[in-house]
Motif scaffolding. Structure first.
Motif, mmCIF file in Angstrom:
data_model
loop_
_atom_site.group_PDB
_atom_site.id
_atom_site.type_symbol
_atom_site.label_atom_id
_atom_site.label_comp_id
_atom_site.label_asym_id
_atom_site.label_seq_id
_atom_site.Cartn_x
_atom_site.Cartn_y
_atom_site.Cartn_z
ATOM 1 N N LEU A 29 -59.102 3.301 -11.698
ATOM 2 C CA LEU A 29 -58.679 4.139 -10.582
ATOM 3 C C LEU A 29 -58.070 5.391 -11.182
ATOM 4 N N SER A 30 -58.673 6.552 -10.902
ATOM 5 C CA SER A 30 -58.223 7.816 -11.461
ATOM 6 C C SER A 30 -57.900 8.791 -10.329
ATOM 7 N N ASN A 31 -56.664 9.269 -10.332
ATOM 8 C CA ASN A 31 -56.235 10.220 -9.300
ATOM 9 C C ASN A 31 -56.467 9.655 -7.899
ATOM 10 N N CYS A 32 -56.089 8.389 -7.725
ATOM 11 C CA CYS A 32 -56.218 7.720 -6.425
ATOM 12 C C CYS A 32 -54.815 7.364 -5.925
ATOM 13 N N ASN A 33 -54.512 7.712 -4.697
ATOM 14 C CA ASN A 33 -53.189 7.483 -4.133
ATOM 15 C C ASN A 33 -53.258 6.571 -2.912
ATOM 16 N N ASN A 34 -52.181 5.805 -2.708
ATOM 17 C CA ASN A 34 -52.052 4.922 -1.541
ATOM 18 C C ASN A 34 -53.211 3.920 -1.476
ATOM 19 N N CYS A 35 -53.360 3.170 -2.568
ATOM 20 C CA CYS A 35 -54.499 2.254 -2.700
ATOM 21 C C CYS A 35 -54.041 0.809 -2.872
ATOM 22 N N GLN A 36 -54.951 -0.119 -2.588
ATOM 23 C CA GLN A 36 -54.705 -1.539 -2.763
ATOM 24 C C GLN A 36 -55.887 -2.196 -3.459
ATOM 25 N N LEU A 37 -55.566 -3.077 -4.398
ATOM 26 C CA LEU A 37 -56.579 -3.862 -5.102
ATOM 27 C C LEU A 37 -56.123 -5.309 -5.074
ATOM 28 N N SER A 38 -56.942 -6.211 -4.524
ATOM 29 C CA SER A 38 -56.449 -7.576 -4.343
ATOM 30 C C SER A 38 -57.563 -8.610 -4.360
ATOM 31 N N TRP A 39 -57.197 -9.838 -4.747
ATOM 32 C CA TRP A 39 -57.954 -11.080 -4.616
ATOM 33 C C TRP A 39 -59.174 -11.205 -5.520
ATOM 34 N N LEU A 40 -59.580 -10.186 -6.199
ATOM 35 C CA LEU A 40 -60.772 -10.272 -7.049
ATOM 36 C C LEU A 40 -60.472 -11.019 -8.349
ATOM 37 N N THR A 41 -61.524 -11.472 -8.996
ATOM 38 C CA THR A 41 -61.448 -12.044 -10.341
ATOM 39 C C THR A 41 -62.150 -11.095 -11.302
ATOM 40 N N HIS A 42 -61.438 -10.700 -12.345
ATOM 41 C CA HIS A 42 -61.963 -9.764 -13.338
ATOM 42 C C HIS A 42 -62.175 -10.532 -14.636
ATOM 43 N N VAL A 43 -63.388 -10.464 -15.182
ATOM 44 C CA VAL A 43 -63.770 -11.337 -16.297
ATOM 45 C C VAL A 43 -64.352 -10.517 -17.451
ATOM 46 N N ASN A 44 -63.903 -10.816 -18.674
ATOM 47 C CA ASN A 44 -64.572 -10.371 -19.903
ATOM 48 C C ASN A 44 -64.887 -8.881 -19.914
ATOM 49 N N SER A 45 -63.856 -8.081 -19.753
ATOM 50 C CA SER A 45 -64.064 -6.643 -19.802
ATOM 51 C C SER A 45 -64.489 -6.194 -21.192
ATOM 52 N N GLN A 46 -65.143 -5.061 -21.247
ATOM 53 C CA GLN A 46 -65.511 -4.474 -22.527
ATOM 54 C C GLN A 46 -64.242 -4.033 -23.278
ATOM 55 N N ARG A 47 -63.295 -3.464 -22.549
ATOM 56 C CA ARG A 47 -61.999 -3.039 -23.091
ATOM 57 C C ARG A 47 -60.951 -3.422 -22.037
ATOM 58 N N ASN A 48 -60.245 -2.460 -21.446
ATOM 59 C CA ASN A 48 -59.293 -2.788 -20.386
ATOM 60 C C ASN A 48 -60.031 -3.328 -19.160
ATOM 61 N N HIS A 49 -59.447 -4.345 -18.538
ATOM 62 C CA HIS A 49 -60.040 -4.832 -17.290
ATOM 63 C C HIS A 49 -59.790 -3.857 -16.149
ATOM 64 N N ILE A 50 -58.549 -3.389 -16.014
ATOM 65 C CA ILE A 50 -58.191 -2.446 -14.952
ATOM 66 C C ILE A 50 -57.369 -1.329 -15.573
ATOM 67 N N SER A 51 -57.770 -0.082 -15.347
ATOM 68 C CA SER A 51 -57.008 1.074 -15.811
ATOM 69 C C SER A 51 -56.552 1.884 -14.600
ATOM 70 N N ILE A 52 -55.276 2.202 -14.586
ATOM 71 C CA ILE A 52 -54.692 3.020 -13.520
ATOM 72 C C ILE A 52 -54.222 4.311 -14.170
ATOM 73 N N CYS A 53 -54.806 5.451 -13.784
ATOM 74 C CA CYS A 53 -54.491 6.720 -14.432
ATOM 75 C C CYS A 53 -54.247 7.802 -13.385
ATOM 76 N N ASP A 54 -53.108 8.460 -13.506
ATOM 77 C CA ASP A 54 -52.801 9.597 -12.628
ATOM 78 C C ASP A 54 -52.849 9.192 -11.157
#
Length: 360
Positions: free
Chosen positions: A121-146
């Motif tokens: 999520l890049s330059n995203c405001n007022n957001c929600q991320l929920s209930w998912l399953t994140h598996v075996n990422s190449q690097r970071n599973h979830i990145s929050i930037c700006d």
């Protein structure tokens, strides 16, 4: 599926996803939903869902599974550092029962510096991320930037303990971020908080395996980094390399301040409490500056460590660690009698075992 996605896990459904997103984003109104249906597996190559959107509150319902191409199928010699990106999208909700699978095992042995983060999520405001399953990422599973005002809740992140640099959630240049009611077990930090962050709250999290919750590293290459108002509460660390960690480079500038770790339980954690202002120091240069660390509280921390030294405060002589408070701490070693190591730290310790000699 209305935009001709196949959903067989083999055919690249990139264009169907992009077309559906364009339709959603251009919809005038307050809400509309992009549905990724259950029972299907969608192979999607590198993709960016861009805003700003006419739609005020885009809603993405991920009930099917999304998989990345393998490294061999990525298609370029120097791949992007992102796989799935939401860029400049406000009011976004991403939720559902599906899996986001980076197929990272095809990347891990290569130690490729260009390995992509799975979901950004890049330059995203007022957001929600929920209930998912994140598996075996190449690097970071979830990145929050700006980003500003993002809630991440009820997610499950899974990768092998030996998978390199597979951080669960990596946060940078962001504020008002909440992570709660989730489980993260990877090969690196469960949560990494980098420079430019403030008002980060982590509550009710299971962490392990992995490298714990880390603030930093800060100040690399002489950089000025700032982190403040980070509060971690009701976290259980199990079998992790670290528990609560702050790490900064020699020669950096800036500060990490107003930080708390409260009501933490530990089960066989190697470094339960560690502050290192000499991160990756080669000890061959004279330390000229350091990131200042102050006003940090550790309270209500209990459990076991597989190391003899369970509290390690390795702080800077140039900018000593000040205003540390330790209260109601009891950490036992499974190897021997627990001890602490403390250099250039100033503050108080009450009801704390083991004793921390440099604190009053």
């Amino acid at each position: 599926m209305e935009y001709r996605a196949i959903g067989n896990g083999i055919t690249d459904d990139y264009q169907a996803f992009l077309n559906a997103w364009t339709r959603i984003c251009e919809t005038v109104g307050t809400s509309a939903t992009l549905v990724i249906p259950k029972g299907k597996t969608f192979l999607v190559s590198r993709i960016s869902f861009d805003g700003p959107c006419a739609l005020q509150n885009p809603f993405v319902q991920v009930d099917g599974d999304i998989v990345a191409p393998t490294r061999e199928g990525w298609g370029v010699k120097r791949p992007s550092d992102r796989w799935i990106t939401f860029n400049n999208v406000n009011g976004l909700t991403i939720t559902g029962s599906g899996h986001i699978n980076g197929q990272g095992s095809t990347w891990w042995n290569m130690r490729d510096k260009n390995r992509p983060s799975a979901l950004t999520l890049s330059n995203c405001n007022n957001c929600q991320l929920s209930w998912l399953t994140h598996v075996n990422s190449q690097r970071n599973h979830i990145s929050i930037c700006d980003c500003n005002n993002v809630v991440i809740s009820h997610i499950n992140i899974i990768a092998p303990e030996d998978s390199p640099n597979t951080d669960g959630i990596d946060i940078s240049l962001s504020q008002n971020i909440r992570i709660e009611h989730s489980s993260i077990g990877t090969g690196d930090d469960c949560v990494a908080i980098n420079g430019g962050c403030k008002f980060i709250n982590i509550t009710d999290l299971n962490c392990g395996p992995g490298h714990g919750i880390s603030i930093g590293s800060l100040g690399g290459d002489g950089r000025k980094d700032t982190v403040e108002e980070v509060h971690v509460q009701n976290v259980h660390f199990s079998g992790t390399m670290n528990g609560a960690r702050i790490k900064t480079w020699e020669g950096g500038q800036g500060f990490a301040r107003n930080i708390s770790f409260d009501q933490i339980t530990l089960a066989e954690v190697y470094n339960p409490i560690v502050i290192d202002q000499h991160y990756f120091s080669d000890h061959r240069t004279v330390e000229a500056s350091a990131v200042a660390i102050r006003d940090v509280t550790f309270s209500g921390i209990r459990g076991t460590s597989t190391n003899e030294i369970v509290i390690n405060l390795n702080c800077s002589a140039v900018v000593p660690f000040t205003s540390i408070v330790m209260n109601n701490i009891n950490i036992q070693s499974t190897k021997s009698v627990a001890s602490s190591d403390c250099v250039n730290a100033r503050g108080t310790a009450t009801a704390t075992f083991p004793n921390v000699p440099c604190l009053t």
